[in-house]
Structure formats: C-alpha cells, structure tokens
Design a protein around this motif. Structure first.
Motif, PDB file in Angstrom:
ATOM      1  N   PHE A 293       0.848  -1.195   0.000  1.00 44.30           N
ATOM      2  CA  PHE A 293       0.000   0.000   0.000  1.00 44.30           C
ATOM      3  C   PHE A 293       0.882   1.244   0.000  1.00 44.30           C
ATOM      4  O   PHE A 293       1.391   1.657   1.046  1.00 44.30           O
ATOM      5  CB  PHE A 293      -0.938  -0.013   1.212  1.00 44.30           C
ATOM      6  CG  PHE A 293      -1.992  -1.086   1.130  1.00 44.30           C
ATOM      7  CD1 PHE A 293      -3.256  -0.773   0.660  1.00 44.30           C
ATOM      8  CD2 PHE A 293      -1.706  -2.389   1.483  1.00 44.30           C
ATOM      9  CE1 PHE A 293      -4.228  -1.761   0.547  1.00 44.30           C
ATOM     10  CE2 PHE A 293      -2.670  -3.394   1.379  1.00 44.30           C
ATOM     11  CZ  PHE A 293      -3.932  -3.072   0.906  1.00 44.30           C
TER      12      PHE A 293
ATOM     13  N   TYR B 121      -4.171   5.556  -5.834  1.00 42.90           N
ATOM     14  CA  TYR B 121      -5.157   4.513  -5.543  1.00 42.90           C
ATOM     15  C   TYR B 121      -6.296   4.578  -6.541  1.00 42.90           C
ATOM     16  O   TYR B 121      -6.543   5.626  -7.141  1.00 42.90           O
ATOM     17  CB  TYR B 121      -5.693   4.660  -4.104  1.00 42.90           C
ATOM     18  CG  TYR B 121      -4.674   4.213  -3.088  1.00 42.90           C
ATOM     19  CD1 TYR B 121      -4.742   2.952  -2.517  1.00 42.90           C
ATOM     20  CD2 TYR B 121      -3.611   5.034  -2.735  1.00 42.90           C
ATOM     21  CE1 TYR B 121      -3.785   2.515  -1.612  1.00 42.90           C
ATOM     22  CE2 TYR B 121      -2.649   4.614  -1.835  1.00 42.90           C
ATOM     23  CZ  TYR B 121      -2.747   3.352  -1.272  1.00 42.90           C
ATOM     24  OH  TYR B 121      -1.794   2.927  -0.391  1.00 42.90           O
TER      25      TYR B 121
ATOM     26  N   TYR C 289      -1.788   2.881   4.374  1.00 43.11           N
ATOM     27  CA  TYR C 289      -3.244   2.950   4.192  1.00 43.11           C
ATOM     28  C   TYR C 289      -3.903   2.628   5.521  1.00 43.11           C
ATOM     29  O   TYR C 289      -3.817   1.507   6.018  1.00 43.11           O
ATOM     30  CB  TYR C 289      -3.655   1.927   3.139  1.00 43.11           C
ATOM     31  CG  TYR C 289      -5.073   2.032   2.621  1.00 43.11           C
ATOM     32  CD1 TYR C 289      -5.346   2.719   1.448  1.00 43.11           C
ATOM     33  CD2 TYR C 289      -6.128   1.426   3.289  1.00 43.11           C
ATOM     34  CE1 TYR C 289      -6.639   2.788   0.948  1.00 43.11           C
ATOM     35  CE2 TYR C 289      -7.426   1.491   2.796  1.00 43.11           C
ATOM     36  CZ  TYR C 289      -7.673   2.181   1.626  1.00 43.11           C
ATOM     37  OH  TYR C 289      -8.961   2.244   1.129  1.00 43.11           O
TER      38      TYR C 289
END
Length: 99
Positions: A45, A88, A49
C-alpha cells in the motif's frame, strides 16, 4: 493497542478519537490511524493505508469512516477513481492500490 478502550467480553477494541480516516496515508498503526491499523508500503500500500476493523456480519465498527469488507477490515469508500487519494483506484466501491 495504546490508547484504545477494549471490551473484554467481546474482544473488540475502540480506537481513541483519532486522526487518520480509513484510506489515509500512514506509517505506523496507532500513531496515524483512527482505527489503529496501518497497512504499510511493505504490505503493498503506497504511502501506507489506514484501516479500522469491523464486524463483517453487521458492517459495524468502522471508526475511521470506511466501508466494512467481508474480511473485517474497513476501507475508504469511493464511486470513481477520483474519489481515492493519489496512487489509488476505486474497485468495487473501495479504494485500493492499482494492480
């Protein structure tokens, strides 16, 4: 969990009033995230995150304001890629790093 209030009967903990919402960037669990959990770059991530935990059968418990997934984790909600932070993408209603 530092700062959390835990219920011994249920085994669930409630995070302190917090900073990072589900989906926000983070580096460590309790210092950055309202839900006390940080999925790091090492977990795949980028920029970290924030996630919180929830009861998948009821959908309750997302102290970081996210959506409860069937695995008991809360992720940031979205309707389109632009709803997610940079780096993202929106996939089935929640923000994830691109594959």
């Amino acid at each position: 969990m530092t700062g959390a209030t835990c219920n011994e009967d249920s085994g669930r903990c409630t995070a302190p009033a917090g900073e990072g919402a589900d989906g926000d960037a983070c580096t460590v669990d309790s210092d950055d995230c309202a839900g006390l959990y940080c999925l790091t770059e090492g977990d795949g991530f980028p920029g970290g995150y924030c996630v919180s935990s929830c009861a998948p059968t009821t959908g309750e418990g997302c102290v970081g304001g996210g959506v409860c997934l069937t695995n008991g984790a809360c992720f940031a909600e979205c309707a389109a890629h632009g709803d997610c932070r940079t780096g993202y993408e929106c996939w089935e209603g929640t923000c994830w790093p691109p594959e």
